[in-house]
Design a protein around this motif. Structure first.
Motif, mmCIF file in Angstrom:
data_model
loop_
_atom_site.group_PDB
_atom_site.id
_atom_site.type_symbol
_atom_site.label_atom_id
_atom_site.label_comp_id
_atom_site.label_asym_id
_atom_site.label_seq_id
_atom_site.Cartn_x
_atom_site.Cartn_y
_atom_site.Cartn_z
ATOM 1 N N ARG A 1 157.439 -105.019 -35.810
ATOM 2 C CA ARG A 1 156.669 -104.789 -34.590
ATOM 3 C C ARG A 1 157.562 -104.230 -33.495
ATOM 4 N NH1 ARG A 1 153.292 -110.096 -32.958
ATOM 5 N NH2 ARG A 1 155.402 -110.931 -32.913
ATOM 6 N N LEU A 2 156.953 -103.494 -32.594
ATOM 7 C CA LEU A 2 157.621 -103.042 -31.382
ATOM 8 C C LEU A 2 156.972 -103.722 -30.185
ATOM 9 C CD1 LEU A 2 157.834 -99.170 -31.965
ATOM 10 C CD2 LEU A 2 159.519 -100.915 -32.592
ATOM 11 N N GLY A 3 157.780 -104.156 -29.241
ATOM 12 C CA GLY A 3 157.249 -104.780 -28.034
ATOM 13 C C GLY A 3 158.078 -105.992 -27.662
ATOM 14 N N PRO A 4 157.678 -106.654 -26.603
ATOM 15 C CA PRO A 4 156.580 -106.280 -25.710
ATOM 16 C C PRO A 4 157.055 -105.383 -24.577
ATOM 17 C CG PRO A 4 157.406 -108.425 -25.086
ATOM 18 C CD PRO A 4 158.233 -107.983 -26.270
ATOM 19 N N ASP A 5 156.108 -104.666 -23.980
ATOM 20 C CA ASP A 5 156.404 -104.000 -22.719
ATOM 21 C C ASP A 5 156.145 -104.991 -21.589
ATOM 22 O OD1 ASP A 5 153.649 -104.130 -22.859
ATOM 23 O OD2 ASP A 5 153.305 -102.070 -22.199
ATOM 24 N N ASP A 6 156.125 -104.573 -20.362
ATOM 25 C CA ASP A 6 155.862 -105.497 -19.254
ATOM 26 C C ASP A 6 154.999 -104.821 -18.195
ATOM 27 O OD1 ASP A 6 158.072 -104.385 -17.193
ATOM 28 O OD2 ASP A 6 158.985 -104.581 -19.171
ATOM 29 N N GLU A 7 153.877 -105.454 -17.903
ATOM 30 C CA GLU A 7 152.931 -104.929 -16.928
ATOM 31 C C GLU A 7 152.295 -106.104 -16.190
ATOM 32 O OE1 GLU A 7 148.691 -102.451 -16.799
ATOM 33 O OE2 GLU A 7 149.668 -102.878 -18.715
ATOM 34 N N TYR A 8 152.522 -106.175 -14.897
ATOM 35 C CA TYR A 8 151.921 -107.252 -14.107
ATOM 36 C C TYR A 8 150.415 -107.026 -14.000
ATOM 37 C CZ TYR A 8 156.347 -109.341 -12.749
ATOM 38 O OH TYR A 8 157.562 -109.987 -12.773
ATOM 39 N N VAL A 9 149.657 -108.090 -14.243
ATOM 40 C CA VAL A 9 148.197 -108.020 -14.239
ATOM 41 C C VAL A 9 147.632 -109.177 -13.423
ATOM 42 C CG1 VAL A 9 148.063 -106.850 -16.481
ATOM 43 C CG2 VAL A 9 148.042 -109.351 -16.413
ATOM 44 N N ARG A 10 146.392 -109.040 -13.005
ATOM 45 C CA ARG A 10 145.738 -110.090 -12.229
ATOM 46 C C ARG A 10 145.008 -111.100 -13.097
ATOM 47 N NH1 ARG A 10 145.542 -109.288 -6.811
ATOM 48 N NH2 ARG A 10 146.120 -107.232 -6.012
ATOM 49 N N GLU A 11 144.515 -110.634 -14.236
ATOM 50 C CA GLU A 11 143.700 -111.481 -15.104
ATOM 51 C C GLU A 11 144.319 -111.579 -16.482
ATOM 52 O OE1 GLU A 11 141.125 -113.056 -13.915
ATOM 53 O OE2 GLU A 11 141.060 -112.029 -11.968
ATOM 54 N N ILE A 12 143.965 -112.640 -17.195
ATOM 55 C CA ILE A 12 144.406 -112.807 -18.580
ATOM 56 C C ILE A 12 143.522 -111.951 -19.473
ATOM 57 C CG2 ILE A 12 144.631 -114.444 -20.489
ATOM 58 C CD1 ILE A 12 145.202 -116.605 -18.380
ATOM 59 N N ASP A 13 144.134 -111.020 -20.176
ATOM 60 C CA ASP A 13 143.412 -110.098 -21.047
ATOM 61 C C ASP A 13 144.314 -109.799 -22.240
ATOM 62 O OD1 ASP A 13 142.028 -108.071 -22.287
ATOM 63 O OD2 ASP A 13 142.339 -106.597 -20.694
ATOM 64 N N TYR A 14 143.847 -110.111 -23.434
ATOM 65 C CA TYR A 14 144.673 -109.943 -24.621
ATOM 66 C C TYR A 14 144.367 -108.669 -25.407
ATOM 67 C CZ TYR A 14 146.118 -114.760 -23.766
ATOM 68 O OH TYR A 14 146.621 -115.904 -23.200
ATOM 69 N N ASN A 15 143.603 -107.765 -24.823
ATOM 70 C CA ASN A 15 143.344 -106.488 -25.483
ATOM 71 C C ASN A 15 144.575 -105.592 -25.360
ATOM 72 O OD1 ASN A 15 140.557 -106.862 -26.260
ATOM 73 N ND2 ASN A 15 140.066 -106.786 -24.075
ATOM 74 N N VAL A 16 144.954 -104.975 -26.470
ATOM 75 C CA VAL A 16 146.097 -104.068 -26.467
ATOM 76 C C VAL A 16 145.627 -102.675 -26.063
ATOM 77 C CG1 VAL A 16 147.914 -103.024 -27.873
ATOM 78 C CG2 VAL A 16 147.242 -105.401 -28.261
ATOM 79 N N ASP A 17 146.351 -102.073 -25.132
ATOM 80 C CA ASP A 17 146.022 -100.738 -24.654
ATOM 81 C C ASP A 17 146.545 -99.713 -25.661
ATOM 82 O OD1 ASP A 17 145.653 -98.357 -23.339
ATOM 83 O OD2 ASP A 17 146.681 -98.950 -21.496
ATOM 84 N N SER A 18 145.657 -99.204 -26.491
ATOM 85 C CA SER A 18 146.076 -98.287 -27.557
ATOM 86 C C SER A 18 146.643 -96.976 -27.018
ATOM 87 C CB SER A 18 144.900 -97.994 -28.491
ATOM 88 O OG SER A 18 143.825 -97.409 -27.782
ATOM 89 N N SER A 19 146.318 -96.661 -25.754
ATOM 90 C CA SER A 19 146.832 -95.417 -25.172
ATOM 91 C C SER A 19 148.334 -95.480 -24.904
ATOM 92 C CB SER A 19 146.098 -95.102 -23.865
ATOM 93 O OG SER A 19 146.424 -96.041 -22.848
ATOM 94 N N LYS A 20 148.925 -96.671 -25.022
ATOM 95 C CA LYS A 20 150.376 -96.813 -24.812
ATOM 96 C C LYS A 20 151.197 -96.408 -26.033
ATOM 97 C CE LYS A 20 150.253 -100.711 -21.551
ATOM 98 N NZ LYS A 20 150.637 -102.133 -21.372
ATOM 99 N N ARG A 21 150.535 -96.028 -27.102
ATOM 100 C CA ARG A 21 151.254 -95.752 -28.350
ATOM 101 C C ARG A 21 152.379 -94.743 -28.151
ATOM 102 N NH1 ARG A 21 149.132 -93.159 -34.007
ATOM 103 N NH2 ARG A 21 148.548 -91.462 -32.613
ATOM 104 N N GLU A 22 152.113 -93.664 -27.426
ATOM 105 C CA GLU A 22 153.135 -92.647 -27.225
ATOM 106 C C GLU A 22 154.284 -93.170 -26.363
ATOM 107 O OE1 GLU A 22 153.478 -87.892 -26.222
ATOM 108 O OE2 GLU A 22 151.533 -88.843 -26.551
ATOM 109 N N ILE A 23 153.968 -94.009 -25.379
ATOM 110 C CA ILE A 23 155.019 -94.603 -24.541
ATOM 111 C C ILE A 23 155.953 -95.470 -25.392
ATOM 112 C CG2 ILE A 23 155.466 -96.218 -22.641
ATOM 113 C CD1 ILE A 23 152.801 -95.310 -21.412
ATOM 114 N N PHE A 24 155.361 -96.263 -26.284
ATOM 115 C CA PHE A 24 156.173 -97.099 -27.176
ATOM 116 C C PHE A 24 157.049 -96.224 -28.075
ATOM 117 C CE2 PHE A 24 153.895 -100.579 -25.594
ATOM 118 C CZ PHE A 24 154.330 -101.763 -26.173
#
Length: 373
Positions: free
Chosen positions: A271-294
């Motif tokens: 696996r690759l990760g994790p990245d880090d992004e401050y958020v306001r709410e708890i949400d466990y959905n993975v943002d698939s659009s980050k694939r290229e960033i990873f």
């Protein structure tokens, strides 16, 4: 009203470890968990790494508990046949500009008295990991991986065999300080709402630990958590055989985490990760659009990985005490007698290396409980 000697809020790895440690000398312990089972949040949504103690300030709780907890965790896993592997880890300098940062990190880790460290040249890296591109690396021999689910399952079973009780699907909805303890109100999915008395209340509620502290009467800005989300991407299983160890970049000072890294698991996956992004709410959905960033973040030191090898995996939330760009904040592990709440023990901001630190943290809490007697 039922009377409990010790109540623990939160059945993540920290709450479970505390429960097991205290059950050795206490039989009346109640562990409250709002989810249907143990470890459904922070404790099961991470890299499952046994850390060495490299990164944090020498005298911090994060460093002290990580180094002690690492050895206790290896010992517990070996004694209880929990699958784990001291696989080792490389922290790599991708270019010559990062070598000085890597040297500083090596010096810092040595000052932390982290055992099993070695500074490797480019050619030495190639000898042990021929598919990695790096100008230099720190090799940490004491870093490992484990099966966190079976670790927590084993701790929970031992806790219950010692007479402890775990109440799942039970959420704390109110705490009131009363004479000699606390009146705790909970909502149970089967029995509805009810209250009980607890002489000692241990707040190990992870992502909700600041809220539990506020319920108990101690709301403080320095206890307020900031949620930092980390996504993971799974690498095509055929590429997992290209490395034999964990591979981390040199951490950046402006980042909330250690950087997107490559983690092998006990099933042979990568696996690759994790990245880090401050958020306001708890949400466990993975943002698939980050694939290229990873992909872009690892392609320089893991050139065998292609963009099409990556697919969304899991996400986790870190309960951080520091916000974006703020300085280091340590674990809060505190008995609140000085704040007119004797018997309340707060554990707040227990993020990485919390899994590694769990048994050491439990010993600190045990000593706090003994001092209340």
């Amino acid at each position: 009203m039922e009377k409990i000697e010790i109540s623990i809020v939160g059945a993540g790895v920290i709450g479970l470890a505390i429960g097991l440690e205290l059950s050795k000398s206490n039989s009346n312990i109640f562990l409250i968990e709002k989810n249907f089972s143990f470890g459904q949040e922070i404790s099961s949504r991470n890299s499952e790494v046994i850390h060495a103690g490299i990164y944090y300030p020498k005298d911090s709780l994060k460093t002290k508990t990580c180094i002690e907890g690492r050895d206790l965790l290896y010992e517990f896993c070996a004694k209880n046949n929990i699958n784990h592997k001291k696989i080792g880890k490389l922290i790599v300098a991708i270019n010559n500009n990062e070598i000085s940062d890597l040297e500083n990190l090596f010096k810092h880790a040595s000052e932390n008295e982290v055992a099993g460290l070695k500074f490797l040249s480019k050619s030495e890296v190639k000898k042990i990991e021929p598919n990695i591109e790096a100008q230099a690396a720190i090799y940490s021999a004491s870093t490992g991986i484990l099966d966190s689910h079976n670790l927590m399952k084993n701790i929970a079973l031992q806790f219950e065999s010692e007479g402890g009780t775990i109440a799942y699907n039970t959420e704390v909805i109110g705490v009131e300080k009363v004479k000699n303890g606390f009146e705790v109100a909970v909502s149970d999915k089967r029995e509805g709402a009810f209250k009980f008395f607890s002489h000692i209340l241990i707040n190990a509620a992870g992502l909700n630990s600041d809220k539990i502290s506020s319920m108990a009467g101690f709301a403080k800005d320095e206890y307020r958590l900031k949620y930092c989300k980390g996504d993971y991407f799974r690498v095509n299983k055929d590429k997992a055989r290209f490395i034999n160890r964990l591979v981390y970049p040199v951490p950046k000072k402006d980042r909330a985490g250690l950087g997107i890294h490559a983690t092998l698991d006990l099933a042979g996956g990568l696996r690759l990760g994790p990245d880090d992004e401050y958020v306001r709410e708890i949400d466990y959905n993975v943002d698939s659009s980050k694939r290229e960033i990873f992909y872009e973040s690892v392609k320089t030191f893991l050139p065998f990985i292609d963009l099409e090898d990556l697919s969304p995996d899991i996400a986790g939330i870190r309960p951080k005490l520091q916000g974006p760009g703020e300085d280091f904040r340590d674990f809060i592990i505190k008995e609140e007698s000085n704040n007119d709440l004797p018997g309340l023990i707060n554990l707040i901001g227990i993020e990485s290396p919390g899994l590694t630190s769990s048994f050491s943290v439990a010993k600190i809490v045990r000593d706090m409980v003994l001092n209340l007697r």
